[in-house]
Design an enzyme around this catalytic site. Sequence first.
Site, PDB file in Angstrom:
ATOM      1  N   SER A 143     -33.644  60.633   4.519  1.00 57.49           N
ATOM      2  CA  SER A 143     -32.880  61.411   3.546  1.00 57.49           C
ATOM      3  C   SER A 143     -33.577  62.756   3.440  1.00 57.49           C
ATOM      4  O   SER A 143     -34.744  62.829   3.049  1.00 57.49           O
ATOM      5  CB  SER A 143     -32.883  60.721   2.189  1.00 57.49           C
ATOM      6  N   ARG A 144     -32.875  63.805   3.797  1.00 57.31           N
ATOM      7  CA  ARG A 144     -33.515  65.132   3.809  1.00 57.31           C
ATOM      8  C   ARG A 144     -33.702  65.683   2.398  1.00 57.31           C
ATOM      9  O   ARG A 144     -34.365  66.694   2.198  1.00 57.31           O
ATOM     10  CB  ARG A 144     -32.680  66.105   4.645  1.00 57.31           C
TER      11      ARG A 144
END
Lengths: 119, 515
Positions: free
Chosen positions: B378-379
């Site tokens: 998850s950026r």
Amino acid sequence: MTKKDIKDLVQASYTKKNLDDKKVNKIASLLPRSELKKYIKELKMQEDKKKVHIAIPRASIYNKSKQLFLDIFPDKDIHIEENKLLMLGAKIKYADMVYDFSLERKLDDFLDFIDENYD
Amino acid sequence: MINSDEIIKKLENKLSRLSTDPKVENIGTVEKVTDDVISASGLSKALMGEEVIFEDKTKGFIINLDEDSVGIILLGKSTNIREGQTVKTTGNILKINASNDLLGRVVNPIGDALDGKPAPKKGKDMLLEKIAPGIVERKSVDTPLKTGIKAIDSLIPIGRGQRELIIGDRGLGKTAIAIDTIINQKTQNDTAKNPPAGGKKLKRVICIYVAIGQKQSSVAQIVNKLSETGALDYTVIVSATASDPAALLYLAPYAGVAVAEYFMEQGEDVLIIYDDLTKHAWAYRQISLTLKRPAGREAYPGDIFYIHSRLLERAVKLNDEHGGGSITALPVIETQADDISAYIPTNVISITDGQIFLKSDLFNSGTRPAVDVGNSVSRVGGAAQTGAMKSVAGRIKLDLAQYRELAAFAQFGSDLDAATQKQLDRGKRLSQILIQPQYQPLDEVDEVLSIWAATNGHLDDIAVERISAFEEKYHNFMRSHNKKIIAEIETGKKLTPEVNELLKKATEQFKKTFS
């Protein structure tokens, strides 16, 4: 043969803005079947552009307004059609545009407004 | 209830404003009908994306503008459309009518009800195609969207306004993750009405599930499950099933995001799930090939990236000046044989802010949800986690990474030193604690408790096969006997040393009773 070539042939089929039978027959005899179909289709489209179809509730209305239509569409072939359902006004079809001035259309719009806004 | 006088007054008002201007229509003639794609001549004044109507009242919209003809795709069946028939423009660009009445309803991409109930009440017309909000209107993602799935909330946290891809082969639980996320919003929405003392007040989340190319039976099952769990009350389902024309499959995600934008404009937070974009790409490929557009890689048209990028860019977190609403997108992509390097998967991976990768060997070995923690990311990361979750999640990521490194060696059966064996045992228990049954999303408090217990070694002396039973009883024990600890975790703040100490004592007390 490209689309442009077909269009050029169509333009060449006219003499003084009228379709020349001899030219059309000569061109038609020289074209292969597939190109002939495109040529005929293009000719029909070109002829359609010269016509204006006017629908009116009573034919007698046209006689009174003939000059008005001739002024709006000079050099066009005007076809009149009687359609009592229009009630009042007129419906003009020119090329791929339809201009509906009829009372029938106004009442239809009114009914659509009722349908959209009330259950 | 509107009274008759009011209706008459409105009608009289409308009549008085009736214009004398003519109605201008651009008409054309049907030239060719091929697989729900119509080629028509004329229509010289037609606009791209404009709605058209045929003689039999079937609607379509314009997708191709050529020199002498237009390409139209149908929004209904083509059985009554013949060559030579007239088609007219309507002057309308495609839109869907959205209102609060859509909550709990199942509609198709043009807004018609599919659930057998009366048509939804009229609201606002929302354009299907719209430019995404610009940079100035946006704000960074800073609020968690809780899925209720431990593996995701701890390791791959999702924030409101993020785009997180769910990717994997068929049958691995992609839709299950999406549905569990929707079901979990019920708890969140109830908490939003009564936030815990000292905790951050979160807005409710409205959910939109876009079913693209699925079986009608699957959609019916989803509707039933959401209805059973009470999740349908805050969910809109936009459905274009496998038997619908390709045009509806193509339009479905845009209709879904248009409805989402309606709610976002009111300041709401919205979750939208596109299930799945692979079928969306197939439908667009079918339409493009029928329109004789040049075919590129894997026969997809050249703008296959753009149809997804412009869709996903509409998922946004707006700043407070623009209402503060958000749209969180969870697109789903189906892979073949775990190949995430294929054309469509790589396209969508490059667009989204992270991916949840589901792997078949994990699924087959019983790890469900089959999330491949190593390849999932998850950026947005910790910005989308509460302090409490962040304080326990950091450890689990590291421990699992170390476990994965060592697990390969363990297969050789060689003698291992005590530290390595301990690491392996810890890793097995961490993997086990992340296993979660379907349709049972957890509250964040329960998630934090489970992960805290696992990362602090309190499961090391529990047999792996008993961990599920331990977890359930542990949660019940903590909620009934340790309300102070629960209240501290509910605030969402980072766990203090005092809370950690209380947790340790309570856990040890529980373990004595757990047999």
